[in-house]
Design a protein around this motif. Structure first.
Motif, PDB file in Angstrom:
ATOM      1  N   UNK A  42      -5.474   7.891   9.532  1.00 34.00           N
ATOM      2  CA  UNK A  42      -4.560   8.564   9.209  1.00 34.00           C
ATOM      3  C   UNK A  42      -4.291   8.330   7.477  1.00 34.00           C
ATOM      4  N   UNK A  43      -4.191   7.377   7.213  1.00 39.94           N
ATOM      5  CA  UNK A  43      -3.783   7.469   5.829  1.00 39.94           C
ATOM      6  C   UNK A  43      -5.093   8.330   5.014  1.00 39.94           C
ATOM      7  N   UNK A  44      -6.670   7.699   4.868  1.00 40.25           N
ATOM      8  CA  UNK A  44      -7.930   8.444   4.902  1.00 40.25           C
ATOM      9  C   UNK A  44      -7.575  10.050   4.893  1.00 40.25           C
ATOM     10  N   UNK A  45      -7.311  10.724   6.095  1.00 41.78           N
ATOM     11  CA  UNK A  45      -7.007  11.719   6.228  1.00 41.78           C
ATOM     12  C   UNK A  45      -5.924  12.390   5.675  1.00 41.78           C
ATOM     13  N   UNK A  46      -4.837  11.854   5.435  1.00 36.67           N
ATOM     14  CA  UNK A  46      -3.567  12.615   4.147  1.00 36.67           C
ATOM     15  C   UNK A  46      -4.697  12.426   2.920  1.00 36.67           C
ATOM     16  N   UNK A  47      -4.906  10.966   2.998  1.00 36.15           N
ATOM     17  CA  UNK A  47      -5.770  11.198   1.008  1.00 36.15           C
ATOM     18  C   UNK A  47      -6.719  12.434   0.572  1.00 36.15           C
ATOM     19  N   UNK A  48      -7.723  12.906   2.012  1.00 32.32           N
ATOM     20  CA  UNK A  48      -8.270  13.700   1.911  1.00 32.32           C
ATOM     21  C   UNK A  48      -7.459  15.000   1.772  1.00 32.32           C
ATOM     22  N   UNK A  49      -7.024  14.880   2.500  1.00 34.81           N
ATOM     23  CA  UNK A  49      -6.029  16.433   2.483  1.00 34.81           C
ATOM     24  C   UNK A  49      -5.645  16.593   1.052  1.00 34.81           C
ATOM     25  N   UNK A  77       4.747  11.997   9.690  1.00 31.99           N
ATOM     26  CA  UNK A  77       5.991  11.282  10.278  1.00 31.99           C
ATOM     27  C   UNK A  77       5.341   9.516  10.543  1.00 31.99           C
ATOM     28  N   UNK A  78       4.412   9.391  11.117  1.00 36.48           N
ATOM     29  CA  UNK A  78       4.228   7.947  10.795  1.00 36.48           C
ATOM     30  C   UNK A  78       3.649   7.422   9.613  1.00 36.48           C
ATOM     31  N   UNK A  79       3.634   8.149   9.197  1.00 41.73           N
ATOM     32  CA  UNK A  79       2.937   7.945   7.404  1.00 41.73           C
ATOM     33  C   UNK A  79       3.959   7.981   6.099  1.00 41.73           C
ATOM     34  N   UNK A  80       5.479   8.622   6.839  1.00 41.90           N
ATOM     35  CA  UNK A  80       6.164   8.905   6.025  1.00 41.90           C
ATOM     36  C   UNK A  80       6.981   7.604   6.530  1.00 41.90           C
ATOM     37  N   UNK A  81       6.774   7.073   7.623  1.00 44.03           N
ATOM     38  CA  UNK A  81       7.441   6.273   8.266  1.00 44.03           C
ATOM     39  C   UNK A  81       6.976   4.854   8.148  1.00 44.03           C
ATOM     40  N   UNK A  82       5.781   4.518   7.092  1.00 44.93           N
ATOM     41  CA  UNK A  82       5.196   3.724   7.153  1.00 44.93           C
ATOM     42  C   UNK A  82       4.266   2.694   7.961  1.00 44.93           C
ATOM     43  N   UNK A  83       4.209   3.724   8.993  1.00 47.85           N
ATOM     44  CA  UNK A  83       3.577   3.091   9.884  1.00 47.85           C
ATOM     45  C   UNK A  83       2.114   3.898  10.652  1.00 47.85           C
ATOM     46  N   UNK A  84       1.881   4.156   9.913  1.00 47.13           N
ATOM     47  CA  UNK A  84       0.338   5.171   9.449  1.00 47.13           C
ATOM     48  C   UNK A  84      -1.186   3.577   9.683  1.00 47.13           C
ATOM     49  N   UNK A 141       0.418  -0.554  -0.451  1.00 47.68           N
ATOM     50  CA  UNK A 141      -0.082  -0.096   0.327  1.00 47.68           C
ATOM     51  C   UNK A 141       0.982   1.606  -0.105  1.00 47.68           C
ATOM     52  N   UNK A 142       1.798   1.362   0.616  1.00 52.86           N
ATOM     53  CA  UNK A 142       3.124   2.209   0.411  1.00 52.86           C
ATOM     54  C   UNK A 142       3.929   2.995  -0.639  1.00 52.86           C
ATOM     55  N   UNK A 143       3.883   1.465  -1.577  1.00 56.55           N
ATOM     56  CA  UNK A 143       4.654   1.883  -2.467  1.00 56.55           C
ATOM     57  C   UNK A 143       3.124   2.334  -3.503  1.00 56.55           C
ATOM     58  N   UNK A 144       2.140   1.693  -3.462  1.00 62.70           N
ATOM     59  CA  UNK A 144       0.949   2.950  -4.430  1.00 62.70           C
ATOM     60  C   UNK A 144       1.123   4.066  -4.010  1.00 62.70           C
ATOM     61  N   UNK A 145       1.072   4.171  -2.721  1.00 63.67           N
ATOM     62  CA  UNK A 145       1.196   5.841  -2.099  1.00 63.67           C
ATOM     63  C   UNK A 145       1.871   6.817  -2.969  1.00 63.67           C
ATOM     64  N   UNK A 146       3.137   6.171  -2.480  1.00 58.77           N
ATOM     65  CA  UNK A 146       4.422   6.680  -3.189  1.00 58.77           C
ATOM     66  C   UNK A 146       4.163   6.562  -4.959  1.00 58.77           C
TER      67      UNK A 146
END
Length: 381
Positions: A360-367, A349-356, A313-318
């Motif tokens: 939290x990921x939905x919130x970031x995507x919404x932003x 930081x949790x998102x970039x560390x791939x620990x979110x 999933x983090x490879x997809x976000x990247x």
């Protein structure tokens, strides 16, 4: 140095990943009888880069941390986002300090062998045959930090940018820096319609690393970085008199290239050559620490060393973020402004560390909701 030609493990490259892996091996009694060779053409006796990362607790690196900060800022042409990092601290390590400590620890171990040479080929047979300019070695398993040649030939076929930069460590005559706050990104100084920013690490009130960085497809002449660094120091830091103590330059691939497909049962790609650099940001220090820990666990459990190194999933976000920057490079300022102005820095930081968490990921995507992001999302799908 050793007269032996066969090892349990050969590590090619004494950089961040290679030294991380060797240090982790010598700290674990499981590997006390394993013969490990580290091959690199360099003595690693110069300060060729600076690594920065964040963490919430003291760590094994604290003895070589050059400076840490409790506050940060992200500056754009529209806003200045002030960040209280607690419970995180943003830390920087000078490469020379890391190399010096790593070599001192490893040279005390009888099962660690340093070979200063250049690897010319790696061939998998019953063992892995590693040829260098001066000799031929074999190993049961090889950890190879070299970037695959295919990347240079096929990078245009995937989503690829280059994070390239030059920095000056400057010393001022008077106290001008807030040495408790790092400027993570300042987008006010631009080179045309490209994603460029200035990064400022104040080591003291009179000394700082000032670095001009691009997230683009092509690099620029060295004098171009110098022009923008000089401009930033004068126009934005309001400093007229200073001395340049050190300089550093670098290029980091930001890509969704499938480095992991080059792992085999006998050869594991590590570091930049293994795709360990986070594609959307270029951060690597803590990701390297985690991947090395996973490799050590896999070896002890008799699993493939490369098993479980990446989270899909983090490879997809990247990949989505890279697609935005690739198609509309000028959007970088907007992208990171949204990141840090609409989400807490702790969440980021949790998102970039791939620990979110998923929420939290939905919130970031919404932003990041915008037509550019929607296009990139569906193109990536």
């Amino acid at each position: 140095m050793t007269d032996n030609s066969h090892f349990d493990y050969i590590i090619i490259g004494n950089g961040l990943a290679g030294f991380h892996l060797a240090l982790k091996m010598v700290s674990d009694t499981y590997f006390k009888d394993k013969q490990v060779a580290l091959i690199d053409p360099s003595k690693k006796d110069t300060n060729d880069k600076t690594w920065s990362f964040w963490e919430t607790a003291p760590s094994q690196w604290d003895d070589v941390v050059h400076k840490s900060w409790s506050k940060a800022s992200v500056v754009t042409s529209k806003t200045n986002v002030e960040l209280n990092l607690n419970p995180y601290a943003y830390k920087s390590i000078r490469a020379i300090d890391f190399y010096t400590q790593a070599k001192a620890i490893l040279k005390q171990q009888q099962n660690i062998h340093f070979i200063q040479d250049t690897v010319t080929s790696v061939v998998e047979e019953d063992n892995v045959i590693v040829s260098t300019n001066l000799n031929v070695y074999s190993a049961s398993h090889v950890f190879d930090s070299r970037i695959p040649k295919d990347f240079y030939e096929r990078s245009k076929q995937c989503i690829s940018l280059i994070q390239h930069f030059k920095g000056w460590v400057i010393k001022t005559e008077t106290e001008v820096f807030d040495d408790e706050k790092v400027t993570m990104m300042d987008y006010r100084l631009k080179d045309g319609k490209q994603t460029t920013f200035t990064y400022v690490l104040p080591f003291s009130k009179t000394e700082a690393l000032v670095e001009f960085t691009y997230f683009t497809e092509n690099v620029v002449a060295e004098t171009t970085y110098d022009h923008y660094i000089k401009n930033y120091i004068k126009e934005y830091l309001n400093i007229d008199h200073y001395n340049i103590l050190e300089t550093e330059m670098g290029q980091i691939p930001m890509t969704n290239f499938a480095f992991e497909t080059y792992n085999t049962s006998k050869v594991t790609k590590i570091g930049t050559g293994g795709g360990w650099v986070k594609g959307s940001t270029g951060y690597s220090f803590k990701h390297t620490e985690k991947k090395v820990a996973q490799i050590i666990s896999n070896l002890k459990d008799k699993k493939l060393p490369s098993k479980g190194l990446f989270k899909k999933k983090y490879k997809f976000y990247d990949k989505v973020f890279l697609k935005v920057l690739k198609d509309e490079n000028q959007k970088g300022e907007w992208l990171f402004e949204q990141f840090y102005s609409k989400n807490s820095v702790q969440t980021m930081f949790r998102f970039l560390d791939e620990e979110s968490t998923f929420l939290e990921e939905i919130s970031i995507m919404t932003s990041l909701f915008s037509w550019s992001f929607i296009k990139a999302f569906f193109k990536t799908l």
